[in-house]
Write an enzyme that holds these catalytic residues in place. Structure first.
Site, short mmCIF file in Angstrom:
data_model
loop_
_atom_site.label_atom_id
_atom_site.label_comp_id
_atom_site.label_asym_id
_atom_site.label_seq_id
_atom_site.Cartn_x
_atom_site.Cartn_y
_atom_site.Cartn_z
N SER A 111 31.52 -5.92 7.44
CA SER A 111 30.30 -6.41 8.07
C SER A 111 30.54 -7.75 8.71
CB SER A 111 29.18 -6.53 7.02
OG SER A 111 28.07 -7.23 7.54
N ASP A 115 9.42 0.57 4.88
CA ASP A 115 10.48 -0.02 5.70
C ASP A 115 11.29 1.05 6.43
OD1 ASP A 115 9.56 -2.34 4.59
OD2 ASP A 115 11.27 -2.64 3.26
N SER A 147 17.50 -4.59 4.83
CA SER A 147 18.13 -3.56 4.01
C SER A 147 17.83 -2.16 4.54
CB SER A 147 17.67 -3.68 2.55
OG SER A 147 16.26 -3.55 2.45
N THR A 186 0.82 -1.21 0.00
CA THR A 186 0.00 0.00 0.00
C THR A 186 0.85 1.26 0.00
OG1 THR A 186 -0.10 -0.23 2.40
CG2 THR A 186 -1.99 -1.05 1.14
N ASP A 187 2.12 1.17 0.39
CA ASP A 187 2.92 2.38 0.56
C ASP A 187 3.12 3.12 -0.75
OD1 ASP A 187 4.56 0.28 -0.31
OD2 ASP A 187 6.26 0.83 0.96
N GLY A 218 12.14 -11.06 5.10
CA GLY A 218 11.06 -10.09 4.96
C GLY A 218 10.92 -9.15 6.13
N LEU A 219 12.01 -8.96 6.90
CA LEU A 219 11.98 -8.12 8.10
C LEU A 219 12.73 -6.82 7.89
CD1 LEU A 219 12.48 -10.85 10.84
CD2 LEU A 219 10.35 -9.96 9.88
N TYR A 236 7.98 -7.92 -7.84
CA TYR A 236 7.60 -6.73 -7.08
C TYR A 236 7.33 -5.57 -8.04
CZ TYR A 236 7.88 -3.07 -3.46
OH TYR A 236 7.61 -2.01 -2.63
#
Length: 364
Positions: free
Chosen positions: A50, A154, A109, A18-19, A105-106, A204
């Site tokens: 990293s 996000d 990035s 929706t964003d 999916g959390l 996507y």
């Protein structure tokens, strides 16, 4: 001087895709995130390492899209987007540590981007932009340097999170509403499918393009401006279903906010289940393992369960009474594994704090 910045991952309770349609979503920030430790040296490049990757990557401060690929492209993109915004980042050495699972999916990035930007801005000594501006800078890095056509969900979630609160995000006004999330007798579960979340084959981007086609055919700037039943007037079945997901999902978010304010978790669970069905049937972004996890969580007593994130793998979020949550944690992984899928991992989660940073002057 050493600067330490932190930004959390996020999980979206309801409101998917929706964003970028100027709609609504209801995420929480997680209690795990990414930390960036930065030691500026006044040079003209950033050397970044990293915990999750081998070796180091050297990024010139005048980097441009296409110069850096892989995981370090997100860091390079932040440098480029910050400079494009008019803020010159300092050179130095940066080390990243993350507790956000990659591919679940959390929003690993966005956590990385917001931590990197926080460290660079704090070390630069210039007045810091507001959090919404930082979110836009991070989005620009991801869209135009990395090449992922994501919305602002996000980054806004990572930057504006608060403990024990969900956010009601309006992506037209960029207003951040606050919804107390009372969990004394109930539990939020993140169920990592171990089926990697990925925007497979540009899917996507295809969903975003379908929404843009639908808005154009309806003669509106975005699907936010369309009537609830406007999808019925679209010319082909696929576009109708894509638009129907967005229009009904926006309504579910607003109804979900009312349910949580009334502490009606059963009603919120019904909306979660409807959201998952819409993502599965109308937006077609779920996968069999995700569908099975959501259905099994409900069979074991959850109020509701749904995939969270962009789709094609990742994590299921479930809201359940505490006794049912214990049963889900004990029984669901084996049941899903027995059906031939990777064994999921079930974690109890609560809303966490948003991004922040500190500047430390170290003793010689």
């Amino acid at each position: 001087m050493t600067v330490r910045a932190y930004a959390p991952g996020r999980i979206n309770l309801i409101g998917e895709h929706t964003d970028y349609n100027d709609g609504y979503a209801m995420p929480i920030a997680l209690q795990v995130g990414t930390s960036a430790v930065f030691e500026p040296d006044g040079g003209t490049r950033l050397t970044v390492s990293s915990d999750g990757e081998s070796g180091t990557v050297v990024i010139p401060l005048d980097t441009a899209p296409g110069d850096v690929e892989g995981w370090a492209a997100y860091v390079a993109g932040c440098i480029w987007a910050l400079r494009d915004h008019g803020i010159t980042p300092p050179g130095g050495r940066m080390h990243l540590t993350s507790q956000v699972p990659v591919g679940a999916g959390l929003s690993s990035s966005a956590a990385l981007e917001c931590a990197v930007l926080g460290a660079l801005i704090e070390a630069g000594g210039t007045p810091a932009p507001d959090r919404t501006t930082v979110a836009r800078i991070a989005q620009r890095a991801e869209n135009h340097y990395v090449g992922a056509p994501t919305g602002l969900l996000d980054q806004m979630s990572s930057l504006y999170g608060r403990e024990n609160e969900a956010m009601l995000l309006d992506f037209r006004s960029l207003e951040v509403g606050r919804i107390p999330l009372e969990l004394e007798h109930d539990v939020l579960l993140a169920i990592d499918s171990r089926a990697p979340h990925q925007h497979a084959g540009g899917e996507y981007g295809k969903r975003r393009a379908a929404c843009e086609r639908a808005a154009a055919e309806l003669g509106v700037a975005s699907l936010r401006d369309a009537a609830d039943d406007a999808w019925e007037r679209l010319s082909d079945d696929e576009t109708r279903r894509r638009a129907r997901h967005i229009l009904t999902e926006n309504r579910r978010v607003l109804d979900g906010a009312a349910a949580l304010r009334n502490r009606d978790h059963a009603a919120f669970g019904v909306l979660m289940t409807a959201s998952h069905a819409s993502m599965r049937d109308d937006f077609e972004i779920t996968v069999p393992a995700i569908d099975l996890i959501a259905a099994t969580a409900e069979e074991l007593g959850a109020y509701g369960a749904r995939m969270t994130g962009g789709g094609f793998g990742g994590t299921v979020i479930a809201l359940a009474p505490r006794t049912a949550a214990d049963r889900i944690a004990a029984e669901l992984p084996g049941s899903v594994e027995a059906a031939g899928h990777p064994r999921p991992e079930v974690t109890v989660i609560r809303p966490g704090e948003g991004a922040h940073g500190i500047r430390e002057v170290l003793s010689p």
